[in-house]
Design a protein around this motif. Structure first.
Motif, PDB file in Angstrom:
ATOM      1  N   SER A 107      49.685 -18.107-153.698  1.00 19.35           N
ATOM      2  CA  SER A 107      48.761 -16.353-152.916  1.00 19.35           C
ATOM      3  C   SER A 107      49.066 -16.650-151.737  1.00 19.35           C
ATOM      4  O   SER A 107      49.438 -15.748-150.815  1.00 19.35           O
ATOM      5  CB  SER A 107      48.256 -15.881-153.446  1.00 19.35           C
ATOM      6  OG  SER A 107      48.159 -15.528-154.573  1.00 19.35           O
ATOM      7  N   LYS A 110      53.440 -17.518-150.179  1.00 17.78           N
ATOM      8  CA  LYS A 110      53.992 -16.525-150.492  1.00 17.78           C
ATOM      9  C   LYS A 110      54.401 -15.528-148.972  1.00 17.78           C
ATOM     10  O   LYS A 110      54.936 -14.757-149.105  1.00 17.78           O
ATOM     11  CB  LYS A 110      53.768 -15.410-151.870  1.00 17.78           C
ATOM     12  CG  LYS A 110      54.962 -16.815-153.365  1.00 17.78           C
ATOM     13  CD  LYS A 110      55.887 -16.375-152.470  1.00 17.78           C
ATOM     14  CE  LYS A 110      56.594 -17.912-154.595  1.00 17.78           C
ATOM     15  NZ  LYS A 110      57.605 -17.739-154.337  1.00 17.78           N
ATOM     16  N   THR A 111      53.363 -15.151-148.462  1.00 18.37           N
ATOM     17  CA  THR A 111      53.462 -14.619-147.368  1.00 18.37           C
ATOM     18  C   THR A 111      53.673 -15.448-146.080  1.00 18.37           C
ATOM     19  O   THR A 111      54.685 -14.405-145.338  1.00 18.37           O
ATOM     20  CB  THR A 111      51.825 -13.670-147.579  1.00 18.37           C
ATOM     21  OG1 THR A 111      50.715 -15.308-146.981  1.00 18.37           O
ATOM     22  CG2 THR A 111      50.771 -13.953-148.555  1.00 18.37           C
ATOM     23  N   LEU A 133      48.121 -15.275-160.459  1.00 15.44           N
ATOM     24  CA  LEU A 133      48.325 -15.048-159.949  1.00 15.44           C
ATOM     25  C   LEU A 133      48.783 -14.131-159.666  1.00 15.44           C
ATOM     26  O   LEU A 133      48.443 -12.599-160.711  1.00 15.44           O
ATOM     27  CB  LEU A 133      49.864 -15.275-160.062  1.00 15.44           C
ATOM     28  CG  LEU A 133      50.738 -16.934-160.365  1.00 15.44           C
ATOM     29  CD1 LEU A 133      52.121 -16.707-160.736  1.00 15.44           C
ATOM     30  CD2 LEU A 133      50.434 -17.407-158.663  1.00 15.44           C
ATOM     31  N   SER A 134      48.904 -13.194-158.250  1.00 13.40           N
ATOM     32  CA  SER A 134      48.817 -11.855-157.615  1.00 13.40           C
ATOM     33  C   SER A 134      49.394 -11.646-158.410  1.00 13.40           C
ATOM     34  O   SER A 134      50.905 -12.108-158.003  1.00 13.40           O
ATOM     35  CB  SER A 134      47.735 -11.926-156.548  1.00 13.40           C
ATOM     36  OG  SER A 134      48.788 -12.948-155.288  1.00 13.40           O
ATOM     37  N   ASN A 137      53.445 -12.413-156.908  1.00 13.87           N
ATOM     38  CA  ASN A 137      53.658 -14.181-156.376  1.00 13.87           C
ATOM     39  C   ASN A 137      54.382 -15.176-157.578  1.00 13.87           C
ATOM     40  O   ASN A 137      53.964 -15.904-157.664  1.00 13.87           O
ATOM     41  CB  ASN A 137      51.973 -14.168-156.156  1.00 13.87           C
ATOM     42  CG  ASN A 137      52.027 -13.481-154.348  1.00 13.87           C
ATOM     43  OD1 ASN A 137      51.982 -13.104-153.782  1.00 13.87           O
ATOM     44  ND2 ASN A 137      50.118 -13.853-154.776  1.00 13.87           N
TER      45      ASN A 137
END
Length: 180
Positions: A107, A110-111, A133-134, A137
């Motif tokens: 999470s 990935k940003t 996972l949110s 993502n």
């Protein structure tokens, strides 16, 4: 002493990591590898196995970051992984941590690194990992599968596993972890 009806079904972690490295390098043409791992007797050997697999294809580990055992506090380890890789962005990140830690890392990573490919080992995250996972993502995430599916009774060893498990516990649910 191990009972006669217990035996290893899975490939070794080194075999699994070798397969991931070969797929990433020869199929996806990716060469910059980093690793995020659980900093204990579970995760540290994975770093060594990754270095061995990379050396076999004349590559090196670009960066690493870690977290404590069963911790979801991954910020420091993620920042370390990213900063140690600079000025490059890791193309591939092998994640070797418990499911909650792996999901927390993904999470955050990935940003910071949206184009990086993340590799997970199936036995590390277990069944139902997607629930951790949110939303959004799951792009560019690969998972190794070195075991047959725990529900695929067309594979003889899986049928034997299910029969043996049912004999011990009639309410068991097949899982990758118990099959392994």
């Amino acid at each position: 002493m191990v009972p006669a009806n217990v035996f290893t079904v899975r490939a070794s972690y080194l075999d699994e990591i070798n397969a991931l490295v070969n797929y990433a390098t020869y199929t996806l043409d990716l060469i910059r590898f980093s690793v995020f791992y659980q900093g204990d007797s579970f995760g540290i050997p994975a770093v060594g196995a990754l270095k061995t697999a990379l050396a076999a294809v004349n590559l090196r580990l670009y960066s690493n970051g870690s977290c404590g055992a069963d911790s979801t506090n991954v910020t420091a380890g993620t920042v370390a992984l990213v900063s140690r890789a600079l000025p490059f962005v890791p193309e591939v990140i092998l994640v070797w941590a418990s499911a909650p830690a792996a999901a927390a890392f993904i999470s955050l990573a990935k940003t910071l690194l949206p184009s990086s490919v993340v590799y997970l080992v199936g036995s590390v995250v277990g069944d139902g990992f997607g629930a951790y996972l949110s939303s959004g993502n799951s792009r560019n995430i690969y998972m190794a599968q070195v075991l047959p599916l725990s529900t695929d009774v067309s594979v003889p060893v899986v049928g034997s596993y299910q029969t043996a498990m049912a004999a011990v516990n009639a309410t068991y649910t097949p899982s990758a972890i118990s099959l392994e």
